[in-house]
Write a protein that holds these residues in place. Structure first.
Motif, short mmCIF file in Angstrom:
data_model
loop_
_atom_site.label_atom_id
_atom_site.label_comp_id
_atom_site.label_asym_id
_atom_site.label_seq_id
_atom_site.Cartn_x
_atom_site.Cartn_y
_atom_site.Cartn_z
N LEU A 175 0.83 -1.20 0.00
CA LEU A 175 0.00 0.00 0.00
C LEU A 175 0.86 1.26 0.00
CD1 LEU A 175 -2.85 -0.92 2.52
CD2 LEU A 175 -2.71 -1.33 0.07
N ALA A 176 1.90 1.27 0.85
CA ALA A 176 2.80 2.42 0.88
C ALA A 176 3.55 2.57 -0.44
CB ALA A 176 3.79 2.28 2.03
N MET A 177 3.96 1.45 -1.03
CA MET A 177 4.67 1.51 -2.30
C MET A 177 3.76 2.06 -3.41
SD MET A 177 7.76 0.33 -1.58
CE MET A 177 7.49 1.29 -0.07
N ALA A 178 2.51 1.64 -3.41
CA ALA A 178 1.57 2.10 -4.43
C ALA A 178 1.31 3.60 -4.29
CB ALA A 178 0.27 1.33 -4.32
N ALA A 179 1.09 4.07 -3.06
CA ALA A 179 0.83 5.49 -2.83
C ALA A 179 2.06 6.34 -3.17
CB ALA A 179 0.42 5.72 -1.38
N GLY A 180 3.23 5.85 -2.78
CA GLY A 180 4.46 6.59 -3.07
C GLY A 180 4.75 6.66 -4.55
N LEU A 181 4.58 5.54 -5.23
CA LEU A 181 4.84 5.51 -6.67
C LEU A 181 3.90 6.45 -7.41
CD1 LEU A 181 6.46 4.20 -8.97
CD2 LEU A 181 4.76 2.38 -9.04
N ALA A 182 2.62 6.44 -7.04
CA ALA A 182 1.66 7.34 -7.69
C ALA A 182 2.03 8.80 -7.46
CB ALA A 182 0.25 7.05 -7.16
N THR A 183 2.46 9.12 -6.24
CA THR A 183 2.84 10.50 -5.91
C THR A 183 4.04 10.95 -6.73
OG1 THR A 183 1.99 10.28 -3.66
CG2 THR A 183 3.58 12.03 -4.06
N LEU A 184 5.08 10.13 -6.78
CA LEU A 184 6.29 10.52 -7.52
C LEU A 184 6.01 10.61 -9.02
CD1 LEU A 184 9.25 8.72 -5.72
CD2 LEU A 184 8.12 10.87 -5.21
N GLN A 185 5.14 9.76 -9.53
CA GLN A 185 4.81 9.83 -10.95
C GLN A 185 4.11 11.14 -11.29
OE1 GLN A 185 2.61 6.14 -11.31
NE2 GLN A 185 4.38 5.02 -12.09
#
Length: 432
Positions: free
Chosen positions: A305-315
Motif C-alpha cells: 500500500l505504501a509503495m503504491a501510494a508513493g509511486l503514484a505520488t512521484l509519478q
C-alpha cells in the motif's frame, strides 16, 4: 469556532493513550489548549469532528505535497488494497518505486525501504559504522532525525518544543559516541574533525532543517562537511526525510549540487502512508544483509500500500513538475506575511526553501538552535490560535516548518493572508 466535540474526544483519548496522542508534536503543548480532532482531509483542507474547515499548512508534517486524497493516489491505493494489504514477500511495486528513487535522487544507486524516518536514520547510522569500522557520529543541535537513542541529543521538533533536549531512558552508553555541534558553524566543525576525525564514522545533517523551523544550511558549511568527511574517510549522511521530493524533485542535494554518501528519505515517498528509506552508493549499500553482514529487517518494509501510494505520488510530481508553481505560491505567502508583520510593527523572520517555510517571531535571522531558541514562543502561540479561529491550520509549534501543496491556490493564499492581517492586528492590540 467551537471545538466541544474535539475536547470531549481528547479527554476520552487521554484515558487510553499517554497524553491523548500518539506523537507529542500533536499535543498542542507549546500553544496551550487541546488539539482538534480531524475527521477527514480533501485537497488543501482539513475538516474536524466539530464541522470546522481549515486551510492546512501541516499536511501531515510534509508528505501531502499533492494535497489530501489526491485522485491518482486514491486510485492507486484502491487497486492495491484489492490485491491484499501485506505479504511479507517481494512485490514488483517495491522495485518500481526503488527504480524511480534511484533515478531521481542524484546520490542514490541502491535503496532499502523501511517503515519510518526514524528507522531509516537508525539503519543508515548502523550501516555507516559497519562500513567505516568506527563508532562516533556527528549531529547538529536543532536537527531532528527521529527518536533513535544515539541521536536524541539536543534534538529539535517535539523534544525542543517540550523543553526536553535529551530524553530519559537514553543511556550514557548510547549517547557517548555522539558529538553534537552547532549548525552552520564551520569553525566548530573543523575543530571536531581535527580532534576526532579518524574516529568519526559519519556526519548526519538536515541540508534544510525543518524541526527548529525552516533553517537552510549555508552552502559553504555543507561544502566543508563534504570536504572534511571525504578527507577523513567518514560518511556524509543527508537526512532528506523532510526535504526529499519536497524542495525539489531530486531533493535538497539536487539544488545544492552536493552529494552525500547516504541519504535517508520518508514522508513523500509514501504518499501519506508510513514509509522510510535509506540509500546510497552500491559499494556501501551492499554491506546490508542478505548481500553483506549488516542486519536490518522488517516484516512490513516495502508494504504494497505504501509503495503504491508513493509511486503514484512521484509519478505525478515527475509528469506535472509542479515545483515552479509551488515556488511562486510559497514566495507569495512569505512576502505577504513579512509585509503584514512589518505593517503591524511586529518583528518576524520568514525563512523558506521551496514549499517549506517558517514564520519566526524573532528580530534576527535564524541560523542555528541558539538563535531559534530566542523566538517569542508566547507570541507564536497567540498567533497560532488567532489563525486557527480564522480557519488556518498551522503547526502547533514555533519550531516546525509550514508546507504548501500543489492544490494551495492563489485563493487560499489570499485567505491565509487575510487571516494573518487580523491575527497580527490582534497581537499588536495585546502588546499596546
Amino acid at each position: 469556532m467551537r471545538w466541544e466535540r474535539s475536547r470531549v474526544a481528547f479527554e476520552r483519548a487521554k484515558r487510553v493513550i499517554p497524553g491523548g496522542v500518539n506523537s507529542p508534536a500533536r499535543a498542542f503543548g507549546a500553544v496551550g489548549g487541546h488539539p482538534i480532532v480531524i475527521e477527514r482531509g480533501e485537497g488543501c483542507r482539513l475538516y474536524d469532528i466539530d464541522g470546522n474547515s481549515y486551510i492546512d499548512y501541516v499536511l501531515s508534517w510534509g508528505p501531502m505535497i499533492l494535497g489530501h486524497a489526491h485522485p491518482a493516489v486514491v486510485s492507486a491505493l484502491e487497486r492495491a488494497i484489492h490485491r491484499g494489504t501485506s505479504f511479507g514477500a517481494p512485490t514488483e511495486l517495491e522495485t518500481q518505486l526503488a527504480e524511480v528513487v534511484c533515478r531521481l535522487v542524484p546520490s542514490v544507486e541502491k535503496v532499502r525501504f523501511v517503515n519510518s524516518g526514524t528507522e531509516a536514520t537508525m539503519s543508515a547510522i548502523r550501516l555507516a559504522r559497519a562500513y567505516t569500522g568506527r563508532d562516533k557520529i556527528v549531529k547538529f543541535a536543532g536537527n531532528y532525525h527521529g527518536h533513535v537513542d544515539c541521536l536524541l541529543v539536543a534534538a529539535g521538533s517535539s523534544a525542543a518544543t517540550l523543553g526536553v533536549p535529551t530524553s530519559p531512558g537514553v543511556t550514557h552508553a548510547a549517547a557517548k559516541d555522539t558529538l553534537v555541534l552547532r549548525y552552520n558553524d564551520v569553525g566548530q566543525l573543523e575543530d571536531a574533525f581535527n580532534q576526532h576525525g579518524h574516529e568519526i564514522a559519519a556526519v548526519i545533517v538536515e541540508p534544510v532543517a525543518g524541526n527548529m523551523g525552516c533553517v537552510p544550511a549555508d552552502v559553504a558549511f555543507l561544502r566543508k562537511l563534504r570536504e572534511l568527511t571525504t578527507a577523513f574517510g567518514s560518511l556524509l549522511i543527508f537526512d532528506e526525510v523532510m526535504t526529499g521530493f519536497r524542495v525539489a524533485l531530486g531533493g535538497a542535494q539536487s539544488l545544492l549540487g552536493i552529494l552525500p554518501d547516504l541519504t535517508t528519505l520518508g514522508k513523500i515517498i509514501g504518499g501519506g502512508l508510513p514509509v522510510g528509506a535509506y540509500g546510497g552508493r552500491t559499494e556501501i549499500m551492499d554491506h546490508i544483509l542478505p548481500v553483506g553482514k549488516v542486519f536490518q529487517a522488517g516484516t512490513l518494509s516495502g508494504n504494497p500500500l505504501a509503495m503504491a501510494a508513493g509511486l503514484a505520488t512521484l509519478q505525478v510530481l515527475e509528469q506535472e513538475n509542479p515545483y515552479p508553481e509551488l515556488e511562486k505560491r510559497s514566495q507569495q505567502l512569505a512576502d505577504g506575511l513579512l509585509s503584514l508583520a512589518a505593517r503591524a510593527g511586529i518583528p518576524v523572520q520568514v525563512q523558506r526553501c521551496g514549499s517549506m517555510l517558517t514564520l519566526f517571531f524573532n528580530s534576527q535571522p535564524v541560523r542555528d538552535w541558539d538563535t531559534a531558541s530566542q523566538c517569542d514562543v508566547k507570541q507564536f502561540a497567540q498567533f497560532f490560535w488567532a489563525m486557527l479561529e480564522r480557519g488556518v491550520y498551522l503547526p502547533c509549534s514555533q519550531y516546525e516548518a509550514w508546507f504548501l501543496s500543489t492544490v494551495h491556490s492563489e485563493r487560499e493564499i489570499d485567505q491565509t493572508l487575510e487571516a494573518a492581517e487580523a491575527a497580527f492586528g490582534q497581537l499588536r492590540t495585546r502588546d499596546s
